[in-house]
Scaffold this motif. Structure first.
Motif, PDB file in Angstrom:
ATOM      1  N   THR A 248     -22.896   1.928   0.160  1.00  0.00           N
ATOM      2  CA  THR A 248     -22.925   1.842  -1.296  1.00  0.00           C
ATOM      3  C   THR A 248     -21.564   1.383  -1.793  1.00  0.00           C
ATOM      4  N   GLU A 249     -21.551   0.351  -2.643  1.00  0.00           N
ATOM      5  CA  GLU A 249     -20.275  -0.168  -3.151  1.00  0.00           C
ATOM      6  C   GLU A 249     -19.451   0.942  -3.786  1.00  0.00           C
ATOM      7  N   GLN A 250     -18.196   1.032  -3.406  1.00  0.00           N
ATOM      8  CA  GLN A 250     -17.325   2.112  -3.859  1.00  0.00           C
ATOM      9  C   GLN A 250     -15.870   1.729  -3.605  1.00  0.00           C
ATOM     10  N   LEU A 251     -14.961   2.591  -4.070  1.00  0.00           N
ATOM     11  CA  LEU A 251     -13.550   2.404  -3.773  1.00  0.00           C
ATOM     12  C   LEU A 251     -13.305   2.747  -2.314  1.00  0.00           C
ATOM     13  N   LEU A 252     -12.461   1.957  -1.666  1.00  0.00           N
ATOM     14  CA  LEU A 252     -12.164   2.154  -0.258  1.00  0.00           C
ATOM     15  C   LEU A 252     -10.737   2.652  -0.073  1.00  0.00           C
ATOM     16  N   GLU A 253     -10.498   3.271   1.059  1.00  0.00           N
ATOM     17  CA  GLU A 253      -9.170   3.809   1.360  1.00  0.00           C
ATOM     18  C   GLU A 253      -8.602   3.139   2.601  1.00  0.00           C
ATOM     19  N   THR A 254      -7.281   3.125   2.686  1.00  0.00           N
ATOM     20  CA  THR A 254      -6.589   2.519   3.810  1.00  0.00           C
ATOM     21  C   THR A 254      -5.848   3.589   4.606  1.00  0.00           C
ATOM     22  N   PHE A 255      -5.998   3.516   5.927  1.00  0.00           N
ATOM     23  CA  PHE A 255      -5.277   4.409   6.832  1.00  0.00           C
ATOM     24  C   PHE A 255      -4.430   3.564   7.770  1.00  0.00           C
ATOM     25  N   ILE A 256      -3.200   3.998   7.996  1.00  0.00           N
ATOM     26  CA  ILE A 256      -2.297   3.333   8.922  1.00  0.00           C
ATOM     27  C   ILE A 256      -1.954   4.327  10.024  1.00  0.00           C
ATOM     28  N   TYR A 257      -1.877   3.826  11.260  1.00  0.00           N
ATOM     29  CA  TYR A 257      -1.530   4.675  12.404  1.00  0.00           C
ATOM     30  C   TYR A 257      -0.071   4.444  12.778  1.00  0.00           C
ATOM     31  N   ASP A 258       0.670   5.539  12.962  1.00  0.00           N
ATOM     32  CA  ASP A 258       2.051   5.382  13.413  1.00  0.00           C
ATOM     33  C   ASP A 258       2.048   5.045  14.900  1.00  0.00           C
ATOM     34  N   HIS A 259       3.227   4.890  15.487  1.00  0.00           N
ATOM     35  CA  HIS A 259       3.316   4.442  16.873  1.00  0.00           C
ATOM     36  C   HIS A 259       2.983   5.534  17.874  1.00  0.00           C
ATOM     37  N   LYS A 260       2.733   6.739  17.365  1.00  0.00           N
ATOM     38  CA  LYS A 260       2.259   7.813  18.230  1.00  0.00           C
ATOM     39  C   LYS A 260       0.737   7.964  18.143  1.00  0.00           C
ATOM     40  N   GLY A 261       0.121   7.105  17.323  1.00  0.00           N
ATOM     41  CA  GLY A 261      -1.324   7.126  17.198  1.00  0.00           C
ATOM     42  C   GLY A 261      -1.847   8.061  16.121  1.00  0.00           C
ATOM     43  N   LYS A 262      -0.954   8.680  15.362  1.00  0.00           N
ATOM     44  CA  LYS A 262      -1.375   9.596  14.298  1.00  0.00           C
ATOM     45  C   LYS A 262      -1.717   8.795  13.042  1.00  0.00           C
ATOM     46  N   GLU A 263      -2.849   9.128  12.415  1.00  0.00           N
ATOM     47  CA  GLU A 263      -3.271   8.378  11.228  1.00  0.00           C
ATOM     48  C   GLU A 263      -2.643   8.946   9.959  1.00  0.00           C
ATOM     49  N   HIS A 264      -2.427   8.056   8.992  1.00  0.00           N
ATOM     50  CA  HIS A 264      -1.852   8.438   7.706  1.00  0.00           C
ATOM     51  C   HIS A 264      -2.615   7.702   6.609  1.00  0.00           C
ATOM     52  N   GLU A 347       5.461  -2.938   9.621  1.00  0.00           N
ATOM     53  CA  GLU A 347       6.499  -2.296   8.792  1.00  0.00           C
ATOM     54  C   GLU A 347       6.054  -0.912   8.365  1.00  0.00           C
ATOM     55  N   LEU A 348       4.794  -0.830   7.924  1.00  0.00           N
ATOM     56  CA  LEU A 348       4.254   0.458   7.489  1.00  0.00           C
ATOM     57  C   LEU A 348       4.184   1.436   8.668  1.00  0.00           C
ATOM     58  N   ARG A 349       3.759   0.958   9.812  1.00  0.00           N
ATOM     59  CA  ARG A 349       3.648   1.835  10.987  1.00  0.00           C
ATOM     60  C   ARG A 349       5.006   2.396  11.381  1.00  0.00           C
ATOM     61  N   LYS A 350       6.030   1.561  11.298  1.00  0.00           N
ATOM     62  CA  LYS A 350       7.374   2.009  11.674  1.00  0.00           C
ATOM     63  C   LYS A 350       7.955   3.005  10.671  1.00  0.00           C
ATOM     64  N   SER A 351       7.494   2.864   9.412  1.00  0.00           N
ATOM     65  CA  SER A 351       8.065   3.726   8.358  1.00  0.00           C
ATOM     66  C   SER A 351       7.429   5.119   8.315  1.00  0.00           C
ATOM     67  N   LEU A 352       6.349   5.316   9.060  1.00  0.00           N
ATOM     68  CA  LEU A 352       5.642   6.607   9.025  1.00  0.00           C
ATOM     69  C   LEU A 352       6.283   7.641   9.942  1.00  0.00           C
TER      70      LEU A 352
END
Length: 352
Positions: A248-264, A347-352
């Motif tokens: 169903t069309e909706q707002l979506l979210e973004t997740f980035i994984y750091d270099h240890k594999g943890k999601e943010h 860049e985002l992954r490194k900053s987490l």
């Protein structure tokens, strides 16, 4: 005498498409740095774009029309005369409000206050389109307030729009954030909007993607996601807010994984796109996040994206086609753009 209807029409064209063919009625906006001339085109500047993020479309068009010098001088003179009359009546609070509302015009008002202005037919022609009738004191004051929100922003040079994503999605490009624009039959030279892609002969499905900038953007991002997975890496994930209704069309979210594999979770998908553009000096007009969620669901309807394992990814069969001869324009001629996206994600992954 200025053709006011034509002026308003051209301002709306600029708001939608970012550039128009030369029209002498717009010259005053070049003097004010809202547009610049390149060859036979007028292109909006970063000053215009910055202004567009502060007020509505209607207010921006009306404010830019009010900047037409003969009209602006008359409005400043008229509002001063009324404010002076208010002061003479002893209403000090109203006079203070006048002074407080338009400080950037103080010097201009001092220069013209003793002059005599007549309400010409040219000036009257603006009343309907801008003020919906005869302009009242407070309406004029509000319009002058809006004009003061415009800031001097340094503009930048950008190359002509090329034929492939690498030569289209480049730094300093001005890109329409309006996903509902109709496809232009003849593409712009500098500002990117939807246009009928005829630069190379490609399959109809690929042409449909290349004709719409935000479809191109999301498909290339989908390729980045696929390439991360092929490397055994979780880099970025696009997910539904309502996980029970992912189709169903909706707002979506973004997740980035750091270099240890943890999601943010880093926020809404459309804000991720806006921040990517800001970071890479891609100037969105109007200055707001594009509704890329809508575009992704359109790609879902076309079987180009799918929902799998809790996230949105390229449909495997379409992914294969992109890496075949059918998708060669995207596979081989979007590598720089793909690298730009991946560099930002890293860049985002490194900053987490």
């Amino acid at each position: 005498m200025l053709d006011v209807k034509n002026l308003i029409r051209e301002l709306n064209n600029l708001y939608d498409n970012g550039e128009v063919k030369f029209d002498s009625s717009l010259t005053y906006l070049m003097d004010l740095n809202f547009i610049k001339r390149i060859e036979d085109r007028y292109l909006i500047t970063n000053k215009w774009i910055n202004f567009s993020g502060k007020i509505t479309r209607e207010d921006l068009i009306s404010s830019l029309a009010c900047c037409y010098p003969p009209l602006l001088d008359y409005l400043l003179w008229k509002v001063y005369q009324e404010a002076y009359a208010i002061g003479q009546s002893g209403d000090g609070e109203a006079l203070y409000e006048f002074i407080d509302h338009i400080p950037k015009f103080a010097e201009k008002i001092l220069a013209i206050r003793e002059q005599k202005f007549s309400e010409t037919s040219e000036i009257k022609a603006f009343y309907g389109p801008i003020f919906k009738g005869y302009p009242q004191y407070r309406t004029i004051l509000t319009r002058l307030q809006f004009i003061q929100l415009a800031e001097e922003i340094e503009d930048t040079e950008v190359e002509r729009i090329g034929k492939t994503p690498n030569d289209i999605w480049v730094k300093e490009r001005k890109v329409s954030s309006n996903i509902h624009l109709e496809v232009l039959k003849e593409k712009n030279l500098y500002a990117l909007t939807p246009y009928k892609y005829d630069d190379f002969q490609v399959p109809e499905e690929i042409k449909e993607i290349l004709s719409y900038p935000w479809r191109t953007f999301i498909v290339v991002l989908g390729m980045v996601i696929s390439e991360y997975k092929a490397e055994g890496i979780n880099g970025i994930s696009i997910r539904p807010k309502d996980i029970k209704n992912p189709y169903t069309e909706q707002l979506l979210e973004t997740f980035i994984y750091d270099h240890k594999g943890k999601e943010h979770k880093i926020g809404d998908f459309k804000e991720f796109v806006k921040q990517f553009c800001d970071r890479n000096n891609i100037h969105l007009f109007p200055n707001k996040a594009p509704e890329v969620d809508v575009i992704l669901f359109q790609l879902m309807d076309n079987k180009q994206f799918t929902y799998k394992d809790g996230e949105y990814v390229l449909n495997s069969s379409f992914d294969d086609r992109l890496y075949s001869s059918e998708g060669i324009i995207i596979k081989n001629r979007a590598r720089k753009f793909k690298s730009m996206l991946r560099d930002y994600i890293e860049e985002l992954r490194k900053s987490l």
